[in-house]
Design a protein around this motif. Structure first.
Motif, short mmCIF file in Angstrom:
data_model
loop_
_atom_site.label_atom_id
_atom_site.label_comp_id
_atom_site.label_asym_id
_atom_site.label_seq_id
_atom_site.Cartn_x
_atom_site.Cartn_y
_atom_site.Cartn_z
N LYS A 62 -8.72 -16.04 5.41
CA LYS A 62 -8.47 -16.69 6.75
C LYS A 62 -7.19 -16.65 7.45
O LYS A 62 -6.35 -16.57 6.70
CB LYS A 62 -9.12 -18.10 6.76
N GLN A 63 -7.27 -16.23 8.67
CA GLN A 63 -5.89 -15.90 9.36
C GLN A 63 -5.13 -15.05 8.46
O GLN A 63 -3.89 -15.22 8.41
CB GLN A 63 -5.12 -17.45 9.62
N ALA A 64 -5.80 -14.11 8.28
CA ALA A 64 -4.86 -13.09 7.50
C ALA A 64 -4.03 -12.03 8.05
O ALA A 64 -4.27 -11.87 9.28
CB ALA A 64 -5.98 -12.07 6.30
N LYS A 65 -3.09 -11.72 7.52
CA LYS A 65 -2.15 -10.87 8.03
C LYS A 65 -1.57 -9.66 6.98
O LYS A 65 -1.31 -10.10 5.95
CB LYS A 65 -0.89 -11.55 8.83
N PHE A 66 -1.58 -8.39 7.42
CA PHE A 66 -0.77 -7.41 6.53
C PHE A 66 0.49 -7.55 7.11
O PHE A 66 0.96 -7.40 8.23
CB PHE A 66 -1.55 -6.06 6.66
N GLN A 67 1.37 -7.32 6.08
CA GLN A 67 2.74 -6.78 6.35
C GLN A 67 3.27 -5.78 5.44
O GLN A 67 3.35 -5.90 4.11
CB GLN A 67 3.65 -7.99 6.17
N LEU A 68 3.23 -4.49 5.98
CA LEU A 68 3.46 -3.36 4.99
C LEU A 68 4.32 -2.28 5.47
O LEU A 68 4.28 -2.02 6.69
CB LEU A 68 1.85 -2.46 4.85
N ARG A 69 5.27 -1.95 4.61
CA ARG A 69 6.20 -1.12 4.93
C ARG A 69 5.37 0.55 4.78
O ARG A 69 4.92 0.81 3.87
CB ARG A 69 7.51 -0.84 3.87
N LEU A 70 5.40 1.30 6.06
CA LEU A 70 4.76 2.43 5.94
C LEU A 70 5.71 3.62 5.91
O LEU A 70 6.80 3.71 6.13
CB LEU A 70 4.08 2.41 7.32
N THR A 71 5.03 4.48 5.00
CA THR A 71 5.74 5.90 5.11
C THR A 71 4.50 7.02 5.42
O THR A 71 3.26 6.45 5.33
CB THR A 71 6.50 6.40 3.70
N GLU A 72 4.65 8.05 5.60
CA GLU A 72 3.61 9.14 5.66
C GLU A 72 3.01 9.27 4.26
O GLU A 72 1.70 9.68 4.44
CB GLU A 72 3.99 10.47 6.02
N ASN A 73 3.52 8.86 3.12
CA ASN A 73 2.79 8.82 1.89
C ASN A 73 2.18 7.58 1.47
O ASN A 73 1.33 7.66 0.59
CB ASN A 73 3.83 9.56 0.91
N SER A 74 2.59 6.50 1.85
CA SER A 74 2.26 5.24 1.33
C SER A 74 2.53 3.98 2.24
O SER A 74 3.14 4.12 3.22
CB SER A 74 3.20 4.92 -0.04
N ALA A 75 1.86 2.93 1.69
CA ALA A 75 1.98 1.62 2.56
C ALA A 75 2.25 0.79 1.37
O ALA A 75 1.45 0.53 0.38
CB ALA A 75 0.82 1.29 3.60
N GLU A 76 3.15 -0.32 1.66
CA GLU A 76 3.41 -1.25 0.52
C GLU A 76 3.92 -2.58 1.21
O GLU A 76 4.58 -2.57 1.84
CB GLU A 76 4.68 -0.64 -0.42
N GLY A 77 3.14 -3.49 0.52
CA GLY A 77 3.69 -4.95 0.99
C GLY A 77 3.03 -6.26 0.74
O GLY A 77 2.22 -6.09 -0.53
N LEU A 78 2.51 -6.91 1.69
CA LEU A 78 1.84 -7.93 1.40
C LEU A 78 0.50 -8.06 2.25
O LEU A 78 0.48 -7.82 3.53
CB LEU A 78 2.59 -9.30 1.60
N LEU A 79 -0.59 -8.96 1.91
CA LEU A 79 -1.59 -9.43 2.49
C LEU A 79 -1.48 -10.80 2.09
O LEU A 79 -1.48 -11.56 1.34
CB LEU A 79 -2.70 -8.88 2.06
#
Lengths: 511, 372
Positions: free
Chosen positions: B262-279
């Protein structure tokens, strides 16, 4: 007979669902073709063991409970006993297809007798049949292509292939398999020995889906795709190049060739500029495109650097080192495989220390090969391979597009026999327009079809074929037809030794 | 005759020389990713003593032994095994009593945790992150932080939840970012989650998951996983606006549970190859317990000392959102670490060419993408 010809022949006779592996010994590449290597046969004990293993597997598959009901045209009166009548219906008919000519009555009788004796010994009719069939599959008449000649009534003093040998040569050339029943019937009727009859048969063969197997086999041979058997890439350097990539890379190029040359009857030279191809799941990551399910027809856009089969993974990866690209290997392959030119091997005492020094500051392959040019011993050959190989440097050793190497921008300019270009698109066009591109194909195809290296005596024939090929707009089926219908295809030249004997005899008689 | 698909002319067509362009992994203002790694966010110090000064928690076997010691007392199956099993499926309010008192539960201590600021406030109970971010809401971390099975890299849940996510196609999670012009800064993008239908693309050595694969969208059975979120990219980090979402979250083959946030947010560091972080988001305590229980048996929970009754009671105790009719909170703030690799996402109504990149696009460096 090559492993693929053996497999295709059996698939045509017994159906494609037969399960057996054909691991025949590799052939020796001779004047650019494995097919020429097959012209000289010799069987060692270990090779014979492999043939025997395959023959045993095929015989047991054909006679097992699953296949016997539709592959064997009769049922024995008793499964546990010999039945000469039923064996006599099956073995001579199959023998005709396996041996590529009708069996003599005593040959048929011997096979039936063999099956009967084995059935009695094994107390099993089908085991007896399998025993006789295994023997046929292992026979030199099956495994070795022995051609028979006869006097050519149209050219007194010359020999030609007799009808069944001609049927076999046509079939191996166009279908990469032994002749089927219809082709043997045409041989029996003498139809193949008349221009009109042979033309009808060749048209029938070219219209058959089996011609795809023939075209694939020829280009697989001409492009040296047997190198895929030993291809390996450094998994750390090229993480997306897997065994599946290698298998699909070979298939991609062969599919492209068949689609362009056979399905669409396209200009052979356009193979080196076309952006139409097929993509699979295993190839898509290297091409940087999405994959569909299975093989998907795909056209790279006009702005894409992927132009022609030179930019296929098959060419780029095979002619590279396991961990880096190689302008030299690519240039050498281009000259030898596509233009039929010979590039000398490096001298035995060549000093590789400058280019193989792991601590060197060499960043690009262009810098690396330039070192060769500084050494007169190396420069002679590298000047004929590297200028066009460098145009492919926008593709790494796995075939993936790149713009830099170790941080340095890649200069993909080059030249081919006086024609300069700035990138691989220019190379594709230069190759497309190169006069040796179609003539090399003609030479290889004629050599492949006639089963031997091209001799000087065949030069006028090649000139004729080149003219016909050009007049057709470089259509490969037309080239196949022209060769298959030519007198040279069915004519048999006496070997040099026989000619010398004939000359000696003439001299003696003149005295 | 084959019909060849052809990429329609793109606005950013590239000149013939040089052949490279700077599409940066974006095609038609779109980039896709596929989930390759996930775990509940547990902040760990090397020896664990900072966050778990009292040590790690006991699991089913240790608790069973404490509750029913080999003291010669006669106990029925109903009083022992079945009672414990009932407590797993329908946890009591309080821990069962032993002769030394109720079973203890050790919460993670300290002020440091991984997670997101879900309520926009910086409260006294909130954590700070290792990178200096404040107001982190992750009460689930207090519950799971000292349970061995949830600690990396070899805790049973930590390992198997990820392993089954990778191997079991039911769990395939896709993120597609659309309306994106720049992966570094773009103040208005749309993020859509899907369930994918294909395996992950592995490297030649089999050790890593690499960029460049293709994923088809499950538009038949995966509709419940399709969520559209608005977001923005600032300095290469995508943050989505809060929204309720549901993701496939099976732990074993042949189960198909979901995990809601509930009330979810993605916070992801993006590159053209990957995305990495938190939900980050709030998870319903009852749903979390149910999902875990139908996935993982007591036998399995014993490896990793994961006592579901105790964990559930602790979650109830620390639940910090969504009050029920009785005023008690029903959801707990949580976060999951996630890693994605770039993938081409095929929409059912579009052809392969529609998802193809700009010609001559900068090649994907697959080694940089989500390894294990």
């Amino acid at each position: 007979m090559s492993a693929q010809q053996y497999t295709n022949t059996l698939a045509n006779i017994f159906g494609p669902d037969l399960k057996f592996d054909t691991r025949f010994p590799p052939l020796v590449r001779t004047t650019g073709l494995l097919g020429n290597g097959a012209a000289v046969a010799g069987v060692s004990d270990s090779q014979l063991e492999q043939y025997q293993r395959t023959a045993s597997l095929v015989a047991s598959e054909v006679t097992n409970a699953t296949h016997r009901t539709f592959l064997i045209p009769c049922k024995p009166k008793d499964d546990k006993a010999a039945d000469a009548a039923c064996a006599g219906k099956f073995l001579p008919a199959i023998g005709r297809l396996l041996y590529r000519h009708p069996l003599a009555p005593d040959q048929s009788e011997a096979l039936v007798k063999e099956a009967n004796e084995a059935a009695v010994r094994f107390k099993d009719f089908y085991a007896g049949l399998a025993y006789a069939l295994e023997g046929m599959l292992l026979s030199p008449e099956m495994l070795l292509i022995a051609e028979t000649t006869e006097a050519d009534p149209a050219r007194p003093g010359h020999q030609r292939l007799e009808a069944y040998s001609l049927a076999t040569r046509l079939s191996l050339f166009l279908w990469n398999a032994g002749p089927d029943s219809a082709l043997l019937d045409a041989a029996a009727r003498g139809e193949l020995q008349t221009p009109k009859g042979r033309a009808r048969v060749v048209e029938m063969m070219l219209a058959s889906p089996r011609v795809e197997s023939g075209v694939r086999a020829f280009f697989d041979d001409m492009f040296g795709f047997d190198d895929f058997a030993t291809l390996s890439k450094d998994a750390e350097t090229y993480p997306s190049f897997t065994g599946a990539t290698a298998a699909d890379a070979r298939e991609q190029t062969l599919r492209t060739i068949v689609d362009h040359l056979v399905t669409n009857n396209g200009d052979y030279r356009d193979l080196y500029t076309t952006r139409k191809t097929f993509i699979s799941t295993a190839l898509a990551p290297i091409y940087g495109v999405p994959a569909g399910r299975g093989w998907v027809p795909y056209e790279f856009p006009a702005e894409s650097p992927r132009t022609g089969i030179l930019t296929h993974i098959s060419f780029l990866a095979v002619h590279s080192h396991p961990g880096r690209s190689s302008p030299t290997l690519r240039g050498k392959a281009l000259r030898e495989l596509l233009l039929c030119q010979a590039v000398p091997r490096p001298p035995a005492n060549v000093d590789f220390s400058a280019v193989e020094n792991p601590k060197s500051n060499i960043k690009t392959q262009r810098e690396r090969v330039n070192l060769h040019l500084a050494n007169p011993v190396c420069a002679g050959c590298h000047k004929i391979t590297d200028p066009m190989g460098l145009a492919l440097e926008n593709f790494d050793g796995s075939g993936k597009f790149r713009t830099t190497e170790k941080g340095e921008a890649i200069d993909a300019s080059g030249s081919l026999d006086g024609k300069a270009f700035t990138n691989v698109v220019g190379l594709g066009q230069a190759l497309h327009d190169h006069p040796s591109l179609p003539t090399c194909l003609v030479e290889r195809t004629f050599s492949y079809g006639s089963g031997g290296s091209v001799t000087d005596a065949a030069r006028p024939m090649l000139a004729y074929l080149n003219a016909q090929f050009a007049a057709s707009g470089y259509r490969f089926p037309t080239l196949l037809r022209t060769i298959a219908l030519s007198t040279a295809f069915s004519a048999v030249e006496a070997p040099p030794a026989a000619k010398n004997e004939a000359r000696t005899a003439l001299k003696s008689s003149a005295k | 005759m084959h019909k060849f698909v052809r990429l329609s002319a793109l606005a950013a067509a590239v000149a013939a020389v040089p052949l490279a362009a700077s599409a940066e992994g974006i095609t038609n203002r779109t980039i896709g990713y596929v989930l390759t790694n996930k775990s509940w966010a547990v902040y760990q110090t090397p020896d664990g003593k900072t966050e778990c000064p009292a040590g790690l928690n006991d699991g089913p076997r240790e608790q069973f032994k404490a509750l029913y010691p080999d003291d010669g007392k006669q106990r029925t199956l109903l009083e022992t095994h079945l009672a414990r099993e009932a407590d797993i499926w329908f946890p009591n309010e309080n821990e069962p009593e032993t002769d030394k008192g109720p079973l203890p539960f050790r919460y993670a201590a300290g002020k440091m945790a991984l997670g997101l600021n879900l309520d926009g406030k910086i409260g006294s109970k909130d954590f700070s992150g290792p990178r200096g971010d404040t107001g982190i809401d992750n009460e689930l971390y207090r519950v799971l932080g000292c349970v061995p099975g949830f600690r990396g890299p070899d805790g049973a849940n930590y390992f198997f939840e990820n392993d089954y996510m990778q191997r079991y196609i039911f769990n395939r999670v896709l993120l597609e970012i659309t309306d994106v012009d720049d992966l570094t800064n773009d103040n208005d993008v749309t993020v859509t989650t899907y369930r994918g239908l294909d395996g992950l693309l592995t490297s030649a050595n089999g050790k890593d998951f690499i960029a460049g694969g293709t994923q088809r969208i499950d538009d038949r059975w995966g509709k419940r996983y399709i969520h559209r979120l608005k977001g923005k990219i600032v300095d290469g980090v995508l943050t989505t606006e809060a929204s309720d979402i549901k993701l496939p979250w099976a732990l074993t083959f042949d189960t198909n549970p979901d995990q809601g946030f509930k009330q979810a947010k993605f916070q992801l560091r993006l590159t053209e190859n990957s995305a990495e972080g938190l939900l980050g988001g709030y998870v319903d305590v009852k749903d979390w317990q149910h999902r875990f229980t139908i996935n993982w048996s007591t036998h399995h929970s014993s490896y990793g000392q994961m006592s579901i009754p105790s964990i559930t009671r602790a979650m109830r105790k620390l639940a910090d959102a969504y009050p029920g009719p009785d005023g008690k909170m029903t959801a707990i703030s949580a976060a999951a670490e996630m890693k994605f690799a770039q993938a081409f996402i095929l929409h059912p109504e579009k052809s392969v060419a529609d998802a193809a990149p700009t010609p001559g696009a900068k090649p994907v460096d697959q080694r940089a993408a989500g390894g294990q």
